[in-house]
Design a protein around this motif. Structure first.
Motif, PDB file in Angstrom:
ATOM      1  N   ALA A 279      -5.083  -1.511  -1.209  1.00 53.77           N
ATOM      2  CA  ALA A 279      -3.823  -0.792  -1.433  1.00 53.77           C
ATOM      3  C   ALA A 279      -3.659  -0.425  -2.910  1.00 53.77           C
ATOM      4  O   ALA A 279      -3.190   0.675  -3.241  1.00 53.77           O
ATOM      5  CB  ALA A 279      -2.649  -1.651  -0.966  1.00 53.77           C
ATOM      6  N   ILE A 280      -4.069  -1.319  -3.798  1.00 56.26           N
ATOM      7  CA  ILE A 280      -3.980  -1.029  -5.232  1.00 56.26           C
ATOM      8  C   ILE A 280      -4.936   0.089  -5.615  1.00 56.26           C
ATOM      9  O   ILE A 280      -4.588   0.993  -6.374  1.00 56.26           O
ATOM     10  CB  ILE A 280      -4.274  -2.302  -6.057  1.00 56.26           C
ATOM     11  CG1 ILE A 280      -3.195  -3.363  -5.807  1.00 56.26           C
ATOM     12  CG2 ILE A 280      -4.345  -1.976  -7.547  1.00 56.26           C
ATOM     13  CD1 ILE A 280      -3.503  -4.704  -6.443  1.00 56.26           C
ATOM     14  N   ARG A 281      -6.163   0.055  -5.059  1.00 58.65           N
ATOM     15  CA  ARG A 281      -7.151   1.085  -5.386  1.00 58.65           C
ATOM     16  C   ARG A 281      -6.779   2.448  -4.817  1.00 58.65           C
ATOM     17  O   ARG A 281      -7.308   3.473  -5.258  1.00 58.65           O
ATOM     18  CB  ARG A 281      -8.534   0.704  -4.843  1.00 58.65           C
ATOM     19  CG  ARG A 281      -9.189  -0.445  -5.547  1.00 58.65           C
ATOM     20  CD  ARG A 281     -10.691  -0.467  -5.283  1.00 58.65           C
ATOM     21  NE  ARG A 281     -11.012  -0.410  -3.863  1.00 58.65           N
ATOM     22  CZ  ARG A 281     -11.058  -1.471  -3.071  1.00 58.65           C
ATOM     23  NH1 ARG A 281     -10.787  -2.668  -3.554  1.00 58.65           N
ATOM     24  NH2 ARG A 281     -11.387  -1.346  -1.801  1.00 58.65           N
ATOM     25  N   ALA A 282      -5.897   2.480  -3.846  1.00 62.46           N
ATOM     26  CA  ALA A 282      -5.548   3.749  -3.200  1.00 62.46           C
ATOM     27  C   ALA A 282      -4.815   4.701  -4.131  1.00 62.46           C
ATOM     28  O   ALA A 282      -4.822   5.913  -3.916  1.00 62.46           O
ATOM     29  CB  ALA A 282      -4.701   3.481  -1.952  1.00 62.46           C
ATOM     30  N   PHE A 283      -4.175   4.177  -5.184  1.00 65.37           N
ATOM     31  CA  PHE A 283      -3.403   5.014  -6.102  1.00 65.37           C
ATOM     32  C   PHE A 283      -4.274   5.400  -7.301  1.00 65.37           C
ATOM     33  O   PHE A 283      -4.698   4.529  -8.057  1.00 65.37           O
ATOM     34  CB  PHE A 283      -2.152   4.273  -6.586  1.00 65.37           C
ATOM     35  CG  PHE A 283      -1.152   4.011  -5.505  1.00 65.37           C
ATOM     36  CD1 PHE A 283      -0.220   4.972  -5.162  1.00 65.37           C
ATOM     37  CD2 PHE A 283      -1.152   2.804  -4.823  1.00 65.37           C
ATOM     38  CE1 PHE A 283       0.707   4.747  -4.172  1.00 65.37           C
ATOM     39  CE2 PHE A 283      -0.238   2.564  -3.817  1.00 65.37           C
ATOM     40  CZ  PHE A 283       0.699   3.535  -3.480  1.00 65.37           C
ATOM     41  N   PRO A 284      -4.540   6.690  -7.490  1.00 69.07           N
ATOM     42  CA  PRO A 284      -5.327   7.120  -8.654  1.00 69.07           C
ATOM     43  C   PRO A 284      -4.602   6.804  -9.956  1.00 69.07           C
ATOM     44  O   PRO A 284      -3.372   6.678  -9.994  1.00 69.07           O
ATOM     45  CB  PRO A 284      -5.459   8.643  -8.448  1.00 69.07           C
ATOM     46  CG  PRO A 284      -5.155   8.878  -7.014  1.00 69.07           C
ATOM     47  CD  PRO A 284      -4.184   7.814  -6.612  1.00 69.07           C
TER      48      PRO A 284
END
Length: 264
Positions: free
Chosen positions: A118-123
């Motif tokens: 979920a954290i990696r999903a946001f550029p």
């Protein structure tokens, strides 16, 4: 006979995979509308090229704090602080996400992996814009954006290092009656520390590039003067900024690679 069937099955499997890749490739091309090349593309490209050949050397350092060297130092500081923050925050999440047993379903590990995904999903650019709205434009927003985004990637890499580590030292200490704290301090940490440091250095290389871009949205660093130079069509300043970024990235990559080789 069985060997012939196996060979035929392997060939058929690779043909199916190749066909799927071709279909996806064609679908991707058809899904992107091609609007053509702008009429001003050649003139703009030539202007940028001339700016790189004839850079504005006076901008390298003038003592104003807005010069190239000052902005590159700020960019490095943003990348360094963001990476250090993410490295410390990633460790507990990595142990949460690491699957240390062979069970098909591991609730703790699943929760940790979902959090990191979920954290990696946001550029980083999106995070930078969000943090700019929270704390205002500037370097602090850039540090937060890189720090939060890097947690997802470093946490994933750290968890994989924990899963693949050699546990023979842990087993020996536990067999000798060692506590969990002693096992972690004497066996676990020394075993995974070189991998954690190597991944952190690798992430720092990526963060340097990211910090150079985040300034384009107002998150500080060299991207901010580059944005102004592009908007005002100051190609000589754009050229010296691009050269500065290239030199900075090459130096950081070279030093980081040398350190990682010694660690590895």
């Amino acid at each position: 006979m069985n060997k012939t069937k196996t060979t035929a099955f392997e060939r058929l499997k690779w043909l199916i995979v190749a066909a799927l890749i071709i279909i996806i490739y064609i679908w991707s091309i058809n899904g992107i509308p091609f609007t053509g090349i702008q009429k001003s593309a050649s003139s703009v490209s030539m202007a940028i090229f001339k700016g790189i050949i004839h850079p504005e050397w006076s901008y390298v350092y003038n003592g104003s704090g807005e010069d190239l060297l000052s902005q590159l130092v700020i960019t490095l500081a943003i990348a360094f602080l963001g990476t250090i923050i993410s490295a410390f925050l990633s460790v507990p999440l990595a142990f949460l996400a690491a699957q240390t047993t062979k069970n098909f379903f591991h609730p703790r590990s699943t929760i940790g992996k979902v959090i990191l995904t979920a954290i990696r999903a946001f550029p980083e650019v999106v995070l930078a814009i969000l943090f700019i709205k929270m704390v205002g434009p500037g370097s602090f927003a850039g540090v937060l954006a890189i720090g939060v985004h890097s947690v997802g990637m470093l946490g994933k890499l750290f968890s994989e290092a924990i899963e693949e580590m050699d546990r023979s030292a842990e087993t020996a200490i536990i067999a000798a009656g060692g506590t969990k704290i002693q096992t972690f301090r004497i066996a676990t940490l020394p075993t995974i520390l070189p991998a954690l440091m190597s991944y952190t250095l690798y992430r720092f290389e990526i963060s340097v590039r990211s910090a150079s871009i985040l300034g384009l949205v107002g998150a500080g660093g060299i991207g901010t003067p580059m944005m102004f130079a592009l908007q005002t069509r100051d190609w000589s300043k754009t050229g010296i900024i691009l050269l500065g970024i290239v030199v900075m990235v090459i130096v950081i990559d070279t030093c980081s690679s040398a350190i990682r080789k010694r660690l590895g």
